[in-house]
Each structure stands twice: as C-alpha cells, then as structure tokens.
Design an enzyme around this catalytic site. Structure first.
Site, mmCIF file in Angstrom:
data_model
loop_
_atom_site.group_PDB
_atom_site.id
_atom_site.type_symbol
_atom_site.label_atom_id
_atom_site.label_comp_id
_atom_site.label_asym_id
_atom_site.label_seq_id
_atom_site.Cartn_x
_atom_site.Cartn_y
_atom_site.Cartn_z
ATOM 1 N N LYS A 1 0.850 -1.197 0.000
ATOM 2 C CA LYS A 1 0.000 0.000 0.000
ATOM 3 C C LYS A 1 0.883 1.242 0.000
ATOM 4 O O LYS A 1 1.855 1.308 0.753
ATOM 5 C CB LYS A 1 -0.919 0.013 1.231
ATOM 6 C CG LYS A 1 -1.870 1.230 1.253
ATOM 7 C CD LYS A 1 -2.965 1.068 2.270
ATOM 8 C CE LYS A 1 -2.536 1.345 3.694
ATOM 9 N NZ LYS A 1 -2.126 2.771 3.901
ATOM 10 N N GLU B 1 -9.512 7.539 3.155
ATOM 11 C CA GLU B 1 -9.486 7.917 4.573
ATOM 12 C C GLU B 1 -9.869 9.384 4.746
ATOM 13 O O GLU B 1 -9.414 10.253 4.001
ATOM 14 C CB GLU B 1 -8.091 7.694 5.174
ATOM 15 C CG GLU B 1 -8.024 8.088 6.644
ATOM 16 C CD GLU B 1 -6.740 7.711 7.347
ATOM 17 O OE1 GLU B 1 -6.601 8.014 8.550
ATOM 18 O OE2 GLU B 1 -5.863 7.094 6.694
#
Length: 269
Positions: A116, A185
């Site tokens: 990631k 997020e």
C-alpha cells in the site's frame, strides 16, 4: 479446505465487490492478534505504518522504516491462514519507483500479498511501475498520514469542490495505473460514495462513510485501547459489546458485513 477457508487472493477482492460482499479489514502488528483476527472472519489484515503511533509511541507515522515494516509483516504473516495481507510502504520508501520496488519486494518476501502506498500525482508512476512488475498495489487517498506536515494535521479531505474533484480524478487515475484496491481515509461520506460508484476497483473506507466496498480500522482503536492520541470520530469500541478480543473482532466483521458500521455518527459530511 472449503471455499470459505481457503486463503483470499487479490482477484477475490473484485469478486467480493461484484457479489456485493463488504470486506472487513483490520490492522495487525504481531502474530497473536493476527491469528485472532484471521480466525474470526477478517478478510484483510493491514500491517500499517500506524505502528509508529500505536506500537512505537511516535506522534506520527513518519519515523517508521522499511526494516520496521518488514519485521512486523513477517510476524503477522506467521499468524494468518486465510486473510489477505497488505503492508504499507513507509515514508519516502516510494520516493522513486526503484526504491518502491525494493521496499515492496521485501514486504512480499516477508509474507505480504499487496503493498500500500499513499497519494496519486507523482505516485502514479510508482503504482504503474510496481503493477507492471507483479507487485499488487493498494492506493491510499484522502487523508494520507504521511502528508501530515503539509496538511497541518490529520484533517478531513475533499470538502471543497476543487479538492473533491481532484480526489475523484485521483481515484480513477490510480486504478488506471494498476492499483487493485483503494483506501479512502477522512473523506466526506457522499464523496466517498461517488468515488466508489465510479471506481473500477474496490474501495475500503476509514472515516469515509458507509458506502465503500469495505471498511478498515486500526486494531487498537477497534478495541477501545488508548493509543495516546485523539480518538477519531470514525472509531467505534467493539470490545465493549464483544466481551473479548475475539468477540470484538466478530462484532466488527458482522457490523461491516451488514452495513451497520459505520453509522452516521462515524461519518463526515
């Protein structure tokens, strides 16, 4: 081994999305908690550079090194049988495609199935470079903790029209570059819903409302543990209703799957 017991693979993420099955993801930093999460239904485990804050006690994720990530990835990998393991490229490990390839290779050799990395823009070259070299990539957009200094803190992203448009464009761009999964997020729920609807790959939300294809929380937050930092709005203490760590994990997985978490009080407008 039944179909539900076999290890999840990167293509399984797209299958889950197509079938409307929400994905439950938690962070893990060691074998013991990883084993409990894996045994109680978690689909993906993330060795996040959040370990800098919740394990090492730093004020941000910036001090975390590639060696730290490799060590914790190997620990978590020893504790899982089914969950798909994702590991973060820490601060500046993806500054160039070559550095990212070296770091991601080490993470996959330690047991991760996906690397990631945060951001789009100049990171698109890195995403494409990794994907072309058989490194599955998860892109992280919105509130990107490695950008905390530039952002001036941990702040919701995409509330202004221009910033929202940029996030929509970034999500499509990272998918086109080869990302197989996107974490959103600190994004307003309505914007995250639009991005998810338009995205060709699954999205995982954290503080991004209920309409993503899955959810992720930091394990310590999900258990109501004091990390020494301000408790985010999107956090829910599942240990209070689960009665044990295993029960908390099961409660979290069930709430993600049935769509009851995150609720409105866990989302941003």
């Amino acid at each position: 081994m039944t179909a539900s017991d076999r290890p999840l693979t990167v293509p399984d993420l797209a299958v889950a999305r197509a079938e409307g099955r929400r994905l439950a993801m938690l962070t893990a930093y060691g074998a013991g908690f990883a084993r409990t999460c894996d045994a109680n239904g978690v689909d993906l485990l993330l060795v996040g550079d959040s370990l800098g804050m919740v394990v090492q006690g730093h004020g941000s994720t910036l001090p975390v090194t590639v060696d730290d990530m490799v060590y914790h990835t190997a620990c978590v990998a020893r504790g899982i049988r089914r969950a798909l393991l994702v590991s973060d490229l820490p601060f500046q490990a993806d500054a160039t495609p070559e550095r990212a390839l070296d770091a991601a290779t080490r993470l996959l050799q330690a047991g991760a199935a996906m690397a990631k990395l945060e951001g789009a823009g100049p990171k698109l070259e890195v995403v494409r470079f990794l994907a072309e070299r058989e490194i599955p990539v998860c892109s992280h957009l919105g509130l990107t903790p490695q950008s905390v200094l530039r952002m001036g803190g941990f702040k919701v992203q995409g509330r202004e029209a221009a910033a929202a448009a940029r996030l929509r464009e970034d999500a499509l761009a990272v998918a086109e570059a080869g990302a197989a999964l996107i974490v959103l997020e600190g994004v307003p729920a309505a914007l995250a819903a639009e991005i998810t609807a338009a995205s060709p790959v699954p999205t995982i939300g954290i503080g991004a409302g209920p309409h993503c294809d899955g959810q992720v929380l930091v394990l310590h937050d999900m258990l109501g543990l004091d990390s020494g930092h301000r408790r985010p709005r999107f956090v829910k203490d599942f240990l209070a209703e689960g009665g044990s760590v295993a029960g908390a994990v099961r409660a979290y997985v069930a709430a993600v799957r049935d769509g009851s978490f995150p609720a409105a009080e866990h989302s941003y407008l």
